[in-house]
Design an enzyme around this catalytic site. Structure first.
Site, PDB file in Angstrom:
ATOM      1  N   HIS A 102      30.006  23.365  94.111  1.00  0.00           N
ATOM      2  CA  HIS A 102      30.704  24.601  94.484  1.00  0.00           C
ATOM      3  C   HIS A 102      30.141  25.263  95.744  1.00  0.00           C
ATOM      4  O   HIS A 102      30.679  26.266  96.198  1.00  0.00           O
ATOM      5  CB  HIS A 102      30.633  25.591  93.319  1.00  0.00           C
ATOM      6  N   ASP A 103      29.021  24.728  96.282  1.00  0.00           N
ATOM      7  CA  ASP A 103      28.447  25.278  97.514  1.00  0.00           C
ATOM      8  C   ASP A 103      28.642  24.339  98.699  1.00  0.00           C
ATOM      9  O   ASP A 103      28.309  24.699  99.830  1.00  0.00           O
ATOM     10  CB  ASP A 103      26.928  25.454  97.369  1.00  0.00           C
ATOM     11  N   ASP A 137      19.562  27.911  88.529  1.00  0.00           N
ATOM     12  CA  ASP A 137      19.853  28.239  89.920  1.00  0.00           C
ATOM     13  C   ASP A 137      18.544  28.459  90.691  1.00  0.00           C
ATOM     14  O   ASP A 137      17.628  29.123  90.184  1.00  0.00           O
ATOM     15  CB  ASP A 137      20.672  29.547  89.913  1.00  0.00           C
ATOM     16  N   ASP A 154      25.062  27.639  83.226  1.00  0.00           N
ATOM     17  CA  ASP A 154      24.406  27.907  84.505  1.00  0.00           C
ATOM     18  C   ASP A 154      23.546  29.158  84.353  1.00  0.00           C
ATOM     19  O   ASP A 154      24.040  30.217  83.961  1.00  0.00           O
ATOM     20  CB  ASP A 154      25.514  28.145  85.560  1.00  0.00           C
ATOM     21  N   GLU A 208      18.045  23.510  90.289  1.00  0.00           N
ATOM     22  CA  GLU A 208      18.573  23.456  91.648  1.00  0.00           C
ATOM     23  C   GLU A 208      17.444  23.815  92.613  1.00  0.00           C
ATOM     24  O   GLU A 208      16.794  24.851  92.449  1.00  0.00           O
ATOM     25  CB  GLU A 208      19.733  24.441  91.814  1.00  0.00           C
TER      26      GLU A 208
HETATM   27  O1  TEU Z   1      22.721  28.269  95.662  1.00  0.00           O
HETATM   28  C1  TEU Z   1      21.506  28.233  96.319  1.00  0.00           C
HETATM   29  C2  TEU Z   1      21.596  27.920  97.715  1.00  0.00           C
HETATM   30  O2  TEU Z   1      20.643  27.494  98.308  1.00  0.00           O
HETATM   31  C3  TEU Z   1      22.840  28.219  98.410  1.00  0.00           C
HETATM   32  O3  TEU Z   1      22.670  29.476  98.948  1.00  0.00           O
HETATM   33  C4  TEU Z   1      23.126  27.243  99.428  1.00  0.00           C
HETATM   34  O4  TEU Z   1      22.082  27.135 100.329  1.00  0.00           O
HETATM   35  C5  TEU Z   1      24.327  27.696 100.151  1.00  0.00           C
HETATM   36  O5  TEU Z   1      25.318  27.971  99.211  1.00  0.00           O
HETATM   37  C6  TEU Z   1      24.804  26.628 101.045  1.00  0.00           C
HETATM   38  O6  TEU Z   1      25.889  27.132 101.672  1.00  0.00           O
HETATM   39  C7  TEU Z   1      22.791  28.878  94.431  1.00  0.00           C
HETATM   40  C8  TEU Z   1      24.213  28.855  93.937  1.00  0.00           C
HETATM   41  O7  TEU Z   1      24.607  27.520  93.747  1.00  0.00           O
HETATM   42  C9  TEU Z   1      25.070  29.604  94.905  1.00  0.00           C
HETATM   43  O8  TEU Z   1      26.427  29.532  94.548  1.00  0.00           O
HETATM   44  C10 TEU Z   1      24.595  31.024  94.919  1.00  0.00           C
HETATM   45  O9  TEU Z   1      25.295  31.757  95.884  1.00  0.00           O
HETATM   46  C11 TEU Z   1      23.104  31.132  95.210  1.00  0.00           C
HETATM   47  O10 TEU Z   1      22.329  30.211  94.473  1.00  0.00           O
HETATM   48  C12 TEU Z   1      22.596  32.484  94.829  1.00  0.00           C
HETATM   49  O11 TEU Z   1      22.606  32.599  93.442  1.00  0.00           O
END
Ligand code: TEU
Ligand code: CA
Length: 601
Positions: A359-360, A226, A120, A284
């Site tokens: 994970h989000d 990311d 990642d 992403e």
């Molecule tokens: O996520 C990007 C992102 O858009 C997230 O903020 C998403 O909108 C949010 O988690 C929804 O609840 C990436 C990573 O996957 C995330 O874990 C990180 O916090 C973020 O970037 C910042 O690096």
């Protein structure tokens, strides 16, 4: 009548026999990618935090599941303000997870089992503890000053200091933080501990390419980038239009998404790093990437990325793009998103990534599924069927293969996620002010958090029936509270139950691998306005597969279009026992029933 219905049209003009694009077979298009949230996967030294040695212990489990590549969430040195998405050193391993020898051992063990590893890469921002930022912060003349976005602030009507523009951070609050020493502000689209790198500075891009080559040289087979569609900011960083007049900061998403130089920069990464390896890449792309924009990142001749993570299906249950404002969505809406992406990529030499959990994002059974525990397992299997029969590379998030639902009844203290706490705090303060200082009612906020917090999926993996489910020692306190919802949601119990969600995933993955049309075949949705059912055909040459899924707690009736010849249909996999030995044009499905047929003529 029945005789007549079954008669197929002439093949060449049959609308249910879509033609297919000619795709080169490529390993990553046929891969099942399993996402490991490292801190919650397997602890090997009883400190309550998952680690690299822990992953090694579970590689045979992953191999048996049928996965081909493991995506590790960030394991680099980090103050862990955003669980590792705030990187303080791109080429050293966080002590919590192990060291570089452990990584090399893990990489070797993965390759020995004929699997691959995806790392990642978080390059939109670093941690505010990264030496690059510490250097940049030192003074206005620092050689790394322009590695980040430093700007003079504005003065408000009452003489107060205001940020250089009105952008709102994606985690809430202003996207700028003031630095007393140099009297300037720095930009952070996420938390203040995640300052944005300035990609317009060529040395930043060179440094990024060097990091990718470091990991490529060490044996990495895949890279996840990311928020890669946010790296190019517009010149002059203009103010966003005012849509919330009662606050200074305003949503600025369209201003910094898919910015002016983004393709130039991604292409440079490809030329100077990715193209040197037999690897794949996935970008992403939150904040809105249309299927048209996506094909500019992944199109065959673009030389940018292999695939993107789009968010259209993740946005269906959000009101006006605000994830905490939950809205109900219909099955035809879900079908439309799926259809648009499937068909657009097909027609444009592009490639999809398929995911319903990460994970989000919330657990899929709790989000796209049912509240009724009676149907939880059937529903988890249906969602698996839906995901694994579409066209694209499949991603499975740890625990999804067990049908894990959300934890229940958590209080705000149980959550650790920075986004969750920023949201809670902002709402608390706003309401307290409105209520003239009294304790505000936060019940609707907690409701949203219980449905949408990122910690719902980040709870430790359930391996067995012991107190900490085999994730860590029984007497140890895991870094995040366990989700002890159901006794049967663990690998140990599901291994032994031939009818478990886990064994269904295993079988389904094998089915996908035995039918190459599942990877490359064309896609056509059937009956897109059905309120309960999503159904589609996959087709390649003379081969066709029919997928029918009842997304509801009620029985449903599905009419298969007459033009489809189902005379020789054979059931390939289903999540219920199917007694009728012949597929009928009018098919009754039980709650959350999913079936896959091969049509054979
Ligand atoms: O996520 C990007 C992102 O858009 C997230 O903020 C998403 O909108 C949010 O988690 C929804 O609840 C990436 C990573 O996957 C995330 O874990 C990180 O916090 C973020 O970037 C910042 O690096
Ligand atoms: Ca550990």
């Amino acid at each position: 009548m029945a005789q007549e219905r079954r008669k197929p049209n002439v093949r060449g003009i049959n609308p249910y026999m879509p033609s297919i694009m000619d795709f080169d077979r490529v390993w990553w298009r046929e891969s099942i990618i399993y996402q490991i949230y490292v801190q919650s996967f397997q602890d090997s030294n009883n400190d309550g935090i998952g680690d690299l040695r822990g992953i090694i212990k579970r590689l045979d489990y992953l191999k048996k599941l049928g996965v081909d590549m493991l995506w590790l969430t960030p394991i680099y040195e980090s103050p862990m303000e955003d669980q590792g998405y705030d990187i303080a050193n791109y080429t050293s391993i966080n002590k919590l997870f192990g060291n570089m020898d452990d990584w090399d051992a893990l990489c070797e063990e993965i390759h020995m089992r004929d699997m691959k590893i995806m790392m990642d890469m978080v390059f939109n921002h670093t941690s505010s503890q990264h030496p690059w930022f510490l250097e940049s912060k030192k003074s206005k003349d620092s050689p790394k000053r322009d590695w980040y976005f430093w700007r003079k602030g504005k003065i408000g009507k009452n003489g107060e200091k205001l940020p250089p523009n009105n952008w709102e951070s994606l985690f809430g609050g202003p996207a700028w933080t003031y630095d007393e020493a140099t009297d300037e502000w720095y930009l952070h689209l996420f938390s203040s501990s995640q300052p944005d790198l300035n990609w317009d500075t060529p040395a930043v891009r060179d440094a990024v390419c060097e990091v990718i080559r470091f990991w490529g040289d060490r044996g990495t087979d895949g890279f996840r980038f990311d928020v890669i569609n946010l790296i190019s900011k517009p010149p002059d960083l203009p103010d966003a239009p005012i849509v919330n007049p009662d606050q200074y900061e305003q949503p600025a998403v369209p201003l910094f998404t898919n910015g002016p130089n983004v393709h130039k920069y991604v292409n440079q990464i490809n030329r100077e790093a990715l193209s040197l390896y037999n690897c794949c890449s996935v970008g992403e792309m939150p904040c809105g990437v249309s299927e048209l924009q996506a094909s500019e990142y992944v199109g065959k001749d673009r030389r940018e990325l292999s695939m993107v993570f789009q968010f259209d299906h993740m946005g269906l249950d959000a009101e006006k793009g605000n994830k905490w404002n939950i809205r109900k969505f219909s099955i035809p809406e879900l079908g439309r998103v799926m259809r648009v992406w499937q068909q657009h990529m097909l027609g444009n030499h592009g490639w999809n990534s398929l995911y319903i959990e990460n994970h989000d994002q919330p657990r899929c059974v709790s989000r796209f599924g049912t509240e009724n525990p009676r149907y939880r397992a059937a529903c988890a299997k249906l969602l698996a069927t839906f995901l694994l029969t579409m066209r694209g590379t499949v991603y499975i998030f740890q625990g999804q293969e067990l049908g894990m639902p959300h934890p229940e009844g958590w209080k705000i203290e149980d959550y650790s996620d920075v986004e969750t706490h920023q949201y809670y705090k902002a709402e608390y303060e706003r309401r307290k002010k409105e209520a003239g200082g009294g304790e505000p009612d936060m019940s609707d906020v907690m409701y949203s958090i219980q449905k949408k917090s990122r910690d719902n999926v980040r709870t430790p993996m359930h391996w067995d029936t012991s107190p900490n489910c085999g994730f860590t020692g029984p007497g140890v306190k895991p870094w995040l509270r366990m989700n002890s919802t159901y006794a049967d949601i663990n690998v140990y119990i599901q291994e032994k139950d031939s009818d478990s969600v886990l064994n269904y995933y295993r079988k389904l993955i094998q089915v996908r691998k035995q039918h190459p049309l599942m990877f490359y075949g064309a896609f056509m949705q059937l009956n897109p306005y059905h309120e309960q059912i999503l159904a589609f055909l996959r087709a390649q040459g003379p081969f066709r597969t029919l997928v029918v899924c009842n997304f509801s707690d009620d029985p449903a009736v599905f009419e298969i279009p007459n033009e489809i010849d189902i005379d020789m249909a054979v059931l390939v996999i289903a999540n219920y026992e199917v007694c009728e030995n012949k597929l009928e044009y009018t098919t009754n499905l039980r709650p959350w029933e999913a079936r896959v047929y091969t049509l054979r003529n």
